[in-house]
Write an enzyme that holds these catalytic residues in place. Structure first.
Site, PDB file in Angstrom:
ATOM      1  N   LYS A  15     106.427  -2.319  -1.269  1.00 36.49           N
ATOM      2  CA  LYS A  15     106.342  -3.627  -2.284  1.00 36.49           C
ATOM      3  C   LYS A  15     104.992  -3.119  -3.012  1.00 36.49           C
ATOM      4  O   LYS A  15     104.802  -3.392  -4.345  1.00 36.49           O
ATOM      5  CB  LYS A  15     106.246  -4.839  -1.492  1.00 36.49           C
ATOM      6  CG  LYS A  15     106.109  -6.156  -2.199  1.00 36.49           C
ATOM      7  CD  LYS A  15     106.343  -7.230  -1.540  1.00 36.49           C
ATOM      8  CE  LYS A  15     105.727  -8.373  -2.678  1.00 36.49           C
ATOM      9  NZ  LYS A  15     105.623  -9.672  -1.705  1.00 36.49           N
ATOM     10  N   GLY A  20     107.973  -9.076   2.241  1.00 37.21           N
ATOM     11  CA  GLY A  20     108.508  -7.914   2.688  1.00 37.21           C
ATOM     12  C   GLY A  20     109.575  -7.943   3.569  1.00 37.21           C
ATOM     13  O   GLY A  20     110.649  -7.505   3.688  1.00 37.21           O
ATOM     14  N   ARG A  21     109.457  -8.817   4.670  1.00 39.90           N
ATOM     15  CA  ARG A  21     110.384  -9.159   5.654  1.00 39.90           C
ATOM     16  C   ARG A  21     111.638  -9.873   5.111  1.00 39.90           C
ATOM     17  O   ARG A  21     112.515  -9.970   5.849  1.00 39.90           O
ATOM     18  CB  ARG A  21     109.731  -9.888   6.586  1.00 39.90           C
ATOM     19  CG  ARG A  21     109.120 -10.895   6.660  1.00 39.90           C
ATOM     20  CD  ARG A  21     107.969 -11.397   7.649  1.00 39.90           C
ATOM     21  NE  ARG A  21     107.276 -12.476   7.452  1.00 39.90           N
ATOM     22  CZ  ARG A  21     106.142 -12.583   6.815  1.00 39.90           C
ATOM     23  NH1 ARG A  21     105.491 -11.381   6.386  1.00 39.90           N
ATOM     24  NH2 ARG A  21     105.586 -13.705   6.560  1.00 39.90           N
ATOM     25  N   LYS A  43      94.035  -3.348   9.557  1.00 42.93           N
ATOM     26  CA  LYS A  43      94.117  -2.228   8.617  1.00 42.93           C
ATOM     27  C   LYS A  43      92.615  -1.814   8.131  1.00 42.93           C
ATOM     28  O   LYS A  43      92.473  -0.585   7.703  1.00 42.93           O
ATOM     29  CB  LYS A  43      94.966  -2.694   7.383  1.00 42.93           C
ATOM     30  CG  LYS A  43      96.442  -2.715   7.644  1.00 42.93           C
ATOM     31  CD  LYS A  43      97.076  -3.249   5.996  1.00 42.93           C
ATOM     32  CE  LYS A  43      98.309  -3.631   6.445  1.00 42.93           C
ATOM     33  NZ  LYS A  43      99.104  -4.292   5.314  1.00 42.93           N
ATOM     34  N   GLU A  74     105.903 -12.134  12.327  1.00 41.96           N
ATOM     35  CA  GLU A  74     105.072 -12.101  11.373  1.00 41.96           C
ATOM     36  C   GLU A  74     105.253 -13.356  10.514  1.00 41.96           C
ATOM     37  O   GLU A  74     104.283 -13.747   9.751  1.00 41.96           O
ATOM     38  CB  GLU A  74     105.591 -10.759  10.121  1.00 41.96           C
ATOM     39  CG  GLU A  74     104.277 -10.355   9.578  1.00 41.96           C
ATOM     40  CD  GLU A  74     104.690  -9.124   8.952  1.00 41.96           C
ATOM     41  OE1 GLU A  74     104.087  -7.842   9.139  1.00 41.96           O
ATOM     42  OE2 GLU A  74     105.255  -9.039   7.842  1.00 41.96           O
ATOM     43  N   HIS A  92     121.437  -3.903  32.890  1.00 41.70           N
ATOM     44  CA  HIS A  92     121.176  -3.100  33.866  1.00 41.70           C
ATOM     45  C   HIS A  92     119.690  -3.067  33.831  1.00 41.70           C
ATOM     46  O   HIS A  92     119.269  -2.090  34.525  1.00 41.70           O
ATOM     47  CB  HIS A  92     122.016  -1.862  33.898  1.00 41.70           C
ATOM     48  CG  HIS A  92     123.335  -2.375  33.893  1.00 41.70           C
ATOM     49  ND1 HIS A  92     124.057  -2.484  35.187  1.00 41.70           N
ATOM     50  CD2 HIS A  92     124.435  -2.609  33.327  1.00 41.70           C
ATOM     51  CE1 HIS A  92     125.549  -2.802  34.994  1.00 41.70           C
ATOM     52  NE2 HIS A  92     125.549  -2.552  33.635  1.00 41.70           N
ATOM     53  N   GLU A 135     100.610   4.110   5.601  1.00 43.63           N
ATOM     54  CA  GLU A 135     101.646   5.037   6.282  1.00 43.63           C
ATOM     55  C   GLU A 135     102.560   5.457   5.328  1.00 43.63           C
ATOM     56  O   GLU A 135     103.045   6.547   5.388  1.00 43.63           O
ATOM     57  CB  GLU A 135     102.259   4.079   7.416  1.00 43.63           C
ATOM     58  CG  GLU A 135     101.555   3.259   8.616  1.00 43.63           C
ATOM     59  CD  GLU A 135     101.129   2.171   8.329  1.00 43.63           C
ATOM     60  OE1 GLU A 135     100.593   2.030   7.141  1.00 43.63           O
ATOM     61  OE2 GLU A 135     100.738   1.433   9.398  1.00 43.63           O
TER      62      GLU A 135
HETATM   63  O1  F6P Z   1     102.528  -5.122   8.026  1.00 38.07           O
HETATM   64  C1  F6P Z   1     102.265  -5.927   6.638  1.00 38.07           C
HETATM   65  C2  F6P Z   1     103.192  -5.646   5.687  1.00 38.07           C
HETATM   66  O2  F6P Z   1     102.661  -6.065   4.685  1.00 38.07           O
HETATM   67  C3  F6P Z   1     104.473  -6.156   5.981  1.00 38.07           C
HETATM   68  O3  F6P Z   1     104.391  -7.750   5.803  1.00 38.07           O
HETATM   69  C4  F6P Z   1     105.360  -5.307   5.104  1.00 38.07           C
HETATM   70  O4  F6P Z   1     106.755  -5.608   5.086  1.00 38.07           O
HETATM   71  C5  F6P Z   1     104.620  -3.963   5.427  1.00 38.07           C
HETATM   72  O5  F6P Z   1     103.390  -4.418   5.501  1.00 38.07           O
HETATM   73  C6  F6P Z   1     104.988  -3.059   4.379  1.00 38.07           C
HETATM   74  O6  F6P Z   1     104.283  -3.402   2.854  1.00 38.07           O
HETATM   75  P1  F6P Z   1     104.718  -2.533   1.598  1.00 38.07           P
HETATM   76  O7  F6P Z   1     106.173  -2.706   1.246  1.00 38.07           O
HETATM   77  O8  F6P Z   1     103.732  -3.092   0.594  1.00 38.07           O
HETATM   78  O9  F6P Z   1     104.561  -1.238   1.839  1.00 38.07           O
END
Ligand code: F6P
Length: 540
Positions: free
Chosen positions: A204, A266-267, A503, A352, A383, A210
């Protein structure tokens, strides 16, 4: 504070009269209980009769919800108001799956034309890939699609692609790389031909460490083999709200970016461009069926009275256990292998959103908020951890999810699977008394160990079949459950400031662990030692 409301206090008193009541007695007293506490919507049935409630409990919970303004808050969300107060944004994921002809407005603008335009662009792209008509740089058709994203830009499409595996075009590989651990990327590209591989960079913000690290490494992997930077245009697309950063990365934002909007959290973004990997896998028609399922549950949530409203009921039962029984966790137990990633997906959606301790007035709350969400598909979990649910000291409310039909009918597997689901909820609710154990001829010294207290609450959610429609409706039910709970707890469910500190600190530590000269460390002694240990040991 919510727990100062008279409706909360009345519930507290009512709780005192309910805490010792056993589900055995509740069922004995009220023969119509199973019908009374059963709801139906969008192809799903919620049986919530095996909860430690009576009619009065539900009435009091409804009064609490009404006083907290759950219905007004819901209407404000559907009206596109800026209910995400700390970011001053609308929360409008419901527009993404508005499959009706109704307009939906944010800040005076109907967003539906843009929503439909992006869905159309996604559909065209997906059809090309599926038909082998999207060619890589060397002219070979793309056969592998790798979504690179994390959190909401991974969990939704990854969960749904697994969930709808039965509908996948099997000659396409759709994979998901999220972790910054290079193993994730390495293992997922190991067996792939770069000439046939397309990366979908899903972010987003297009700033997430990452995702950008993995995206750069993916580009290197591609170019090491294809040796021409022009190849990026045929092998990379982006899903984002940030066109400028996408362009900076080297992806043509006009042609190869699928956009969404800051009013999509995002979620809550599975139905946006973030669902592209899923759409490639199952095809646009199936994807649109999923949107129909979401929309059907949205409509139910919007229009059904509180007493008949599945998401509101799920939310209120959660409040009952978390705030009155003191439950700390909630288990999600799908009896469906395809739903193996559902608990992980709901962990982000719920934790979250409602993992907050400050109310909307900026005060620390004096009651519990979001629970720890966890789970595994049945029967595997039986189990592993069910022992604790049955006989442990904690109260763990659980959702059991099942289907009447299997996507892979094979002998009596499905009957056995569903028999286990039913047996577990029955055993959890009713247990086995000392008398029953003794009557089985068990030695009296063994009786305490073989006795099951029961009175463990469960919801059972059943639908005829796991289809794109039923999956969409199920996810929407959970989304709205989370929404209602956030309103009752008076917290902001649509920001996530809590993930920021880690972060920022990670950036500082990264500089220190990678510095050529010995860094001056000013962390706590434990963290200083860890950094030194890592610096000493990382070189072989
Ligand atoms: O972990 C925090 C967060 O902002 C989430 O809310 C989001 O889904 C994720 O990082 C990834 O963010 P982006 O889509 O901006 O890479």
């Amino acid at each position: 504070m919510r727990n100062e409301l008279s409706q909360w206090r009345v519930l507290q008193e009512h709780f005192e009269s309910m805490r010792e009541l056993h589900l055995r007695d509740l069922f004995k007293e009220d023969k119509g209980r199973a019908e009374k506490f059963r709801l139906e919507a969008a192809g799903w049935v919620l049986d919530y009769s095996k909860n430690r409630i009576n009619q009065k409990t539900m009435e009091l919970l409804h009064q609490l919800a009404k006083t907290c303004g759950v219905e007004q808050a819901r209407d404000a969300m559907f009206a596109g108001e800026h209910i995400n107060g700390t970011e001053d944004r609308a929360v409008f994921h419901v527009a993404l799956r508005n499959t009706s002809d109704e307009p939906m407005y944010v800040d005076g603008k109907d967003v539906m034309p843009e929503v439909r335009e992006v869905l159309h662009k996604m559909a065209e792209f997906s059809r090309k890939i599926r038909a082998g008509q999207w060619w890589g740089h060397t002219g070979k058709p793309i056969r592998n699609v790798i979504n690179v994203g994390i959190g909401g830009s991974d969990l939704g499409p990854a969960m749904a692609t697994k969930a709808l595996g039965a509908y996948a075009q099997r000659d396409l590989r759709v994979r998901f790389v999220s972790n910054i651990d290079a193993t994730a990327l390495a293992e997922n590209v190991r067996d792939l031909n770069p000439e046939e591989t397309l990366f979908v960079i899903a972010s987003k913000t297009f700033t997430t460490q990452e995702t950008l690290t993995n995206a750069r490494s993916a580009r290197r992997w591609l170019l090491d083999s294809l040796k021409d930077t022009a190849a990026v245009a045929r092998h990379f697309v982006a899903l984002s709200t940030a066109a400028d950063r996408v362009a900076e990365f080297g992806i043509d934002a006009r042609k190869n970016m699928f956009r969404f909007w800051d009013w999509v959290g995002g979620r809550y973004s599975l139905c946006s461009a973030i669902g592209l990997g899923l759409m490639v896998s199952i095809g646009p028609e199936r994807f649109f069926e999923m949107l129909d399922g979401f929309h059907a549950m949205d409509e139910h949530f919007r229009k059904a009275p509180m007493e008949k409203n599945i998401p509101m009921t799920m939310a209120l039962l959660g409040i009952w256990y978390i705030n009155f029984f003191g439950a700390e966790t909630h288990a999600v137990l799908p009896y469906e292998q395809y739903l193996q990633r559902l608990p992980a997906y709901l962990q982000q959606a719920d934790m979250e959103s409602n993992g907050k301790s400050i109310n909307k007035s900026g005060k620390r709350v004096t009651y519990s908020t979001g629970p720890v969400i966890w789970g595994e598909p049945g029967t595997n979990g039986q189990h592993a951890f069910y022992q604790l649910i049955h006989q442990g000291t904690r109260l763990i409310p659980a959702d059991f999810i099942g289907f009447a039909r299997s996507q892979n009918p094979l002998g009596d597997h499905h009957d056995k699977l569903m028999a286990n689901l039913m047996a577990q909820t029955e055993a959890l609710a009713f247990g086995k008394t000392q008398e029953e154990v003794l009557a089985e001829g068990v030695d009296s010294k063994d009786v305490p160990f073989r006795t099951f207290e029961g009175n463990r609450p469960t919801n059972t959610l059943v639908s005829k079949e796991l289809t794109p429609f039923s999956l969409g409706a199920l996810i929407a039910a959970y989304e709205h459950k989370i929404f209602c709970q956030g309103v009752i707890w008076d917290i902001y469910s649509f920001d996530q400031w809590g993930v920021q500190l880690g972060k920022v600190l990670a950036g500082k530590v990264l500089e220190e662990i990678s510095s050529e000269s010995e860094p001056e460390l000013s962390h706590d002694p434990s963290s200083n030692w860890l950094i030194k240990w890592y610096r000493e040991n990382r070189k072989t």
